[in-house]
Design a protein around this motif. Structure first.
Motif, PDB file in Angstrom:
ATOM      1  N   ASN A  41       0.829  -1.206   0.000  1.00 57.61           N
ATOM      2  CA  ASN A  41       0.000   0.000   0.000  1.00 57.61           C
ATOM      3  C   ASN A  41       0.865   1.258   0.000  1.00 57.61           C
ATOM      4  OD1 ASN A  41      -2.312  -1.510  -0.059  1.00 57.61           O
ATOM      5  ND2 ASN A  41      -2.732  -1.350   2.132  1.00 57.61           N
ATOM      6  N   ASN A  78       2.011   7.647  -6.695  1.00 60.87           N
ATOM      7  CA  ASN A  78       1.106   8.759  -6.979  1.00 60.87           C
ATOM      8  C   ASN A  78       1.724  10.123  -6.687  1.00 60.87           C
ATOM      9  OD1 ASN A  78      -1.341   9.451  -7.884  1.00 60.87           O
ATOM     10  ND2 ASN A  78      -2.494   8.808  -6.063  1.00 60.87           N
ATOM     11  N   GLN A  91      -9.011   7.450   2.622  1.00 52.84           N
ATOM     12  CA  GLN A  91      -8.912   6.153   1.948  1.00 52.84           C
ATOM     13  C   GLN A  91      -9.821   6.184   0.715  1.00 52.84           C
ATOM     14  OE1 GLN A  91      -8.812   2.492   4.409  1.00 52.84           O
ATOM     15  NE2 GLN A  91      -9.431   3.795   6.104  1.00 52.84           N
ATOM     16  N   GLU A  92      -9.475   5.350  -0.268  1.00 59.00           N
ATOM     17  CA  GLU A  92     -10.297   5.232  -1.479  1.00 59.00           C
ATOM     18  C   GLU A  92     -11.785   5.099  -1.139  1.00 59.00           C
ATOM     19  OE1 GLU A  92     -10.196   5.283  -4.770  1.00 59.00           O
ATOM     20  OE2 GLU A  92      -8.062   5.818  -4.771  1.00 59.00           O
ATOM     21  N   LYS A  93     -12.066   4.251  -0.157  1.00 60.28           N
ATOM     22  CA  LYS A  93     -13.455   3.920   0.141  1.00 60.28           C
ATOM     23  C   LYS A  93     -14.256   5.089   0.706  1.00 60.28           C
ATOM     24  CE  LYS A  93     -12.105   1.809   4.563  1.00 60.28           C
ATOM     25  NZ  LYS A  93     -11.770   0.565   5.234  1.00 60.28           N
ATOM     26  N   LYS A 112     -13.782   8.270  -0.377  1.00 61.54           N
ATOM     27  CA  LYS A 112     -13.623   9.381  -1.313  1.00 61.54           C
ATOM     28  C   LYS A 112     -14.960  10.102  -1.582  1.00 61.54           C
ATOM     29  CE  LYS A 112     -11.371  10.145  -5.717  1.00 61.54           C
ATOM     30  NZ  LYS A 112     -10.754   9.516  -6.874  1.00 61.54           N
ATOM     31  N   THR A 139      -5.826  10.155  -2.130  1.00 57.81           N
ATOM     32  CA  THR A 139      -6.289   8.900  -1.534  1.00 57.81           C
ATOM     33  C   THR A 139      -5.126   7.952  -1.256  1.00 57.81           C
ATOM     34  OG1 THR A 139      -6.703   7.929  -3.690  1.00 57.81           O
ATOM     35  CG2 THR A 139      -8.590   8.957  -2.585  1.00 57.81           C
ATOM     36  N   PRO A 157      -4.611   3.607  -0.382  1.00 55.38           N
ATOM     37  CA  PRO A 157      -5.368   2.369  -0.613  1.00 55.38           C
ATOM     38  C   PRO A 157      -6.209   1.981   0.601  1.00 55.38           C
ATOM     39  CG  PRO A 157      -3.078   2.100  -1.272  1.00 55.38           C
ATOM     40  CD  PRO A 157      -3.153   3.407  -0.548  1.00 55.38           C
ATOM     41  N   ASP A 158      -7.317   1.336   0.346  1.00 54.93           N
ATOM     42  CA  ASP A 158      -8.200   0.881   1.426  1.00 54.93           C
ATOM     43  C   ASP A 158      -7.498  -0.148   2.311  1.00 54.93           C
ATOM     44  OD1 ASP A 158     -10.226   2.441   0.516  1.00 54.93           O
ATOM     45  OD2 ASP A 158     -11.257   0.839  -0.578  1.00 54.93           O
TER      46      ASP A 158
END
Ligand code: M6R
Length: 365
Positions: free
Chosen positions: A199, A206, A304-306, A308, A320, A322-323
């Motif tokens: 992660n 990024n 986290q991505e989740k 967003k 973000t 990673p979850d």
């Protein structure tokens, strides 16, 4: 020595996946944390009644995360102390205290003095240290080494994330020994910890986005960092990174505390970095973000991505990670802030690896 990197700091940021894996993987056996190498077993952990964690600077911020996770999962009370404060306050400490000192260099004068003070009062001391054979490593009763490798940039990056990893390992092992988590939970949390290095790698990939954000913001005079719970601990570290290498004034605040004074400083255009990675606190944290956006703040959210979609209406910029299981997402959440601080410093033309007035290891009081 910089292996093609323009600065040690960037090299060390990018070494984090490997450093995290090296700190964790050799200590995982049959899905559990194994501390045979340092002489700590479950019976010893089960006897711990209270913990004091002592450190300075970035290591102090790591200790703060340690407090949250130890208290949450092991239900053992933890005090976190700044070493230079601890040593002069005639601390209430005795053989019932389990003391952890955290230090990258193992040579920080105040932390060494605090360790000696704790030992003289009968406490047993575990060091979480990076430099093998350093004073702190030698004088502590037990040593859990972070395996970050040599860290040269004054601003700590890989030493910090590996300190977090070491504290998570300790907290989970303690929690299991104390019956705070089931064996299934223990195995699941350890398996999830093993995903942290990959992660971290994804966050680093990024980095162009953060470089762009830094380009847009390097002329700021003041940047606020906010978060709640574990995110507050990360806000403190994110803020320290920015101020020490870019010389931009910065403060970190627990989200709920802003309205007790600091929000008076927020005006049209003020940059606020909001760390919003913890699902159980996100609604509360979002209302803190709205408090600053309604005063004109520009908000960069780390989430986290989740989550967003939950934050997109209040954020001017979103980064973000990673979850993960929320409490473990904390470890990777600092990396975007390290990269942002790095590029802010580069854009300003500062001496990234050797910021003014600072030394890598503070061996004087
Ligand atoms: O070597 P130590 O971990 O004991 O050092 C503690 C602090 O001096 C250190 O973390 C300092 O705050 C760093 N410059 C932070 O990036």
């Amino acid at each position: 020595e910089k292996a093609g990197y323009p600065h040690f700091m960037l090299k060390e940021i990018e070494e984090q996946p490997r450093a995290l894996a090296e700190t964790l993987n050799p200590r995982v056996k049959d899905g559990e944390i194994n501390f045979d190498e340092i002489g700590i077993d479950d019976a010893m952990l089960a006897g711990i009644k209270k913990i004091t964690v002592i450190a300075c600077g970035t290591a102090y911020h790591a200790s703060y995360v340690g407090k949250y996770i130890i208290e949450r999962f092991a239900r053992v009370p933890v005090e976190v102390e700044i070493a230079s404060e601890f040593r002069y306050k005639n601390p209430i400490i005795n053989q019932d205290n389990f003391v952890i000192v955290v230090s990258q260099s193992g040579e920080t004068a105040d932390t060494i003095a605090a360790l000696r003070e704790a030992k003289s009062k009968g406490a047993s001391v575990l060091a979480i240290a990076n430099v093998v054979g350093s004073t702190i490593a030698r004088e502590a009763d037990k040593v859990l080494y972070t395996r970050a490798g040599l860290e040269i940039a004054v601003a700590s990056t890989k030493a910090y994330t590996t300190q977090l990893m070491a504290l998570y390992m300790f907290a989970l092992k303690l929690a299991y020994a104390k019956g705070g988590i089931t064996q299934d939970e223990y195995h699941a949390y350890v398996a999830e910890l093993q995903k942290v290095p990959e992660n971290a790698e994804k966050v680093i990939q990024n980095k162009e986005l953060l470089q762009k954000f830094a380009y847009e913001h390097f002329t700021e005079h003041s940047v606020f960092y906010i978060g709640r719970g574990l995110d507050y601990a990360m806000a403190m570290e994110g803020s320290l990174k920015l101020k020490e290498i870019s010389y931009i004034h910065s403060e970190a605040y627990a989200g709920g505390e802003l309205k007790h004074g600091t929000i008076a400083l927020v005006e049209e255009g003020t940059l606020v970095v909001a760390v919003l990675t913890q699902g159980d606190l996100i609604e509360k944290a979002l209302s803190n973000v709205k408090e600053v956006t309604s005063r004109g703040a520009v908000v960069m959210v780390v989430t986290q991505e989740k989550y967003k979609d939950l934050v997109k209406d209040v954020a001017d910029k979103i980064v973000t990670i990673p979850d993960a299981i929320d409490f473990e997402a904390t470890i990777t959440s600092i990396i975007p802030m390290q990269i942002f601080a790095y590029y802010m410093s580069v854009q300003k033309g500062c001496d990234v690896d050797k910021p003014r007035n600072l030394a890598k290891s503070v061996t004087v009081e």
